[in-house]
Design a protein around this motif. Sequence first.
Motif, mmCIF file in Angstrom:
data_model
loop_
_atom_site.group_PDB
_atom_site.id
_atom_site.type_symbol
_atom_site.label_atom_id
_atom_site.label_comp_id
_atom_site.label_asym_id
_atom_site.label_seq_id
_atom_site.Cartn_x
_atom_site.Cartn_y
_atom_site.Cartn_z
ATOM 1 N N THR A 173 7.405 -0.869 -39.212
ATOM 2 C CA THR A 173 7.700 -1.169 -37.801
ATOM 3 C C THR A 173 6.487 -1.660 -37.019
ATOM 4 O O THR A 173 6.575 -2.654 -36.291
ATOM 5 C CB THR A 173 8.328 0.058 -37.115
ATOM 6 O OG1 THR A 173 9.638 0.273 -37.652
ATOM 7 C CG2 THR A 173 8.445 -0.157 -35.607
ATOM 8 N N GLU A 228 7.587 -5.232 -35.540
ATOM 9 C CA GLU A 228 8.250 -5.116 -34.240
ATOM 10 C C GLU A 228 7.802 -6.231 -33.302
ATOM 11 O O GLU A 228 6.615 -6.520 -33.184
ATOM 12 C CB GLU A 228 7.943 -3.755 -33.621
ATOM 13 C CG GLU A 228 8.828 -3.412 -32.441
ATOM 14 C CD GLU A 228 8.639 -1.971 -31.999
ATOM 15 O OE1 GLU A 228 9.612 -1.347 -31.572
ATOM 16 O OE2 GLU A 228 7.492 -1.469 -32.098
ATOM 17 N N THR A 242 15.693 -5.812 -34.381
ATOM 18 C CA THR A 242 14.917 -4.600 -34.622
ATOM 19 C C THR A 242 14.165 -4.697 -35.946
ATOM 20 O O THR A 242 14.459 -5.543 -36.799
ATOM 21 C CB THR A 242 15.839 -3.378 -34.663
ATOM 22 O OG1 THR A 242 16.715 -3.493 -35.799
ATOM 23 C CG2 THR A 242 16.676 -3.280 -33.396
#
Length: 296
Positions: free
Chosen positions: A30, A34, A45
């Motif tokens: 992430t 991101e 996402t």
Amino acid sequence: MPDLKKDPEKFRAYFHLSPELFSKLVTMVTPATEKIHTNRREPITSEERLAISIIFYWKNCGSQAIWDVLQPEYMPEPTMDDWKSIAEGFQARWNFPNSPPSSGSKYFTSVVDANYMFRVIDVDGYGRNSDGGILSESLLGKRLRAGTLSLPEDTSLQGAEDLGPMPHVLVADEAFPLQRHIMRPYRGRHLQRKQKVYNYRLSRARRIVESTFGVLSTQWRMYRRVLGICPRKADSVVKATCVLQNYMRQNGEVERGMSVSPGTDNIRDAGLEPITQTGSNNSSRESWFSPALNRV
């Protein structure tokens, strides 16, 4: 995605990972994947980006991020202790001392351990190889020649102490040149019994690398056809799938996708294109065919 996670087997069929391992990987990638939220549009996402990267590998949405976050833990550069452990694994499981096997393709060179894990991969674009051969021009080959791979010191072989210390080696096939730290089989059909025994022992150890590629091509069937992406993207995709295989095996997905029965010679075709001779196969003065391997 949440509904799919309720059916672990169906989830694995899509993503090759259990829902738990997928979620763990999402958490890890992430920070690198991101995107910034803006007023113009809502970005996808990190979970969606990872799913796209795994299913539609050619999109290359997160392949480099997968490699960047997993490589330090799941494919770190082997230390001397690591090489010793790899050699001990091959001695214990495959009765071949002082060695892991090595392999190559038109695109990359690799070293695997006795547990079907990639320990070293060196990815390069097709067509960049010189006459010296794929291994010779790879970073792995250069460090092997320079003596900077942290290989252990020469060690006496159990049951053959009278032969003196023997070097640790990479087990390869006839496509590779014979060097002090590279062992390859005898060529020809009319071999002496000792040579045949040696070839059998070496071939049995080397089959592990073929099996590891078999697992890779079973999990990622893109390897059974032309990738159809540019070399730069192909590099990151290859690295991502190799380190993902290590990630899966170290986290319990051990036998899933196996193309062999561990501890046996029951090996299926890996489905990957073989390579041709790489450079000169003339024996180096420092190369060795261990007489200990001829003893039965």
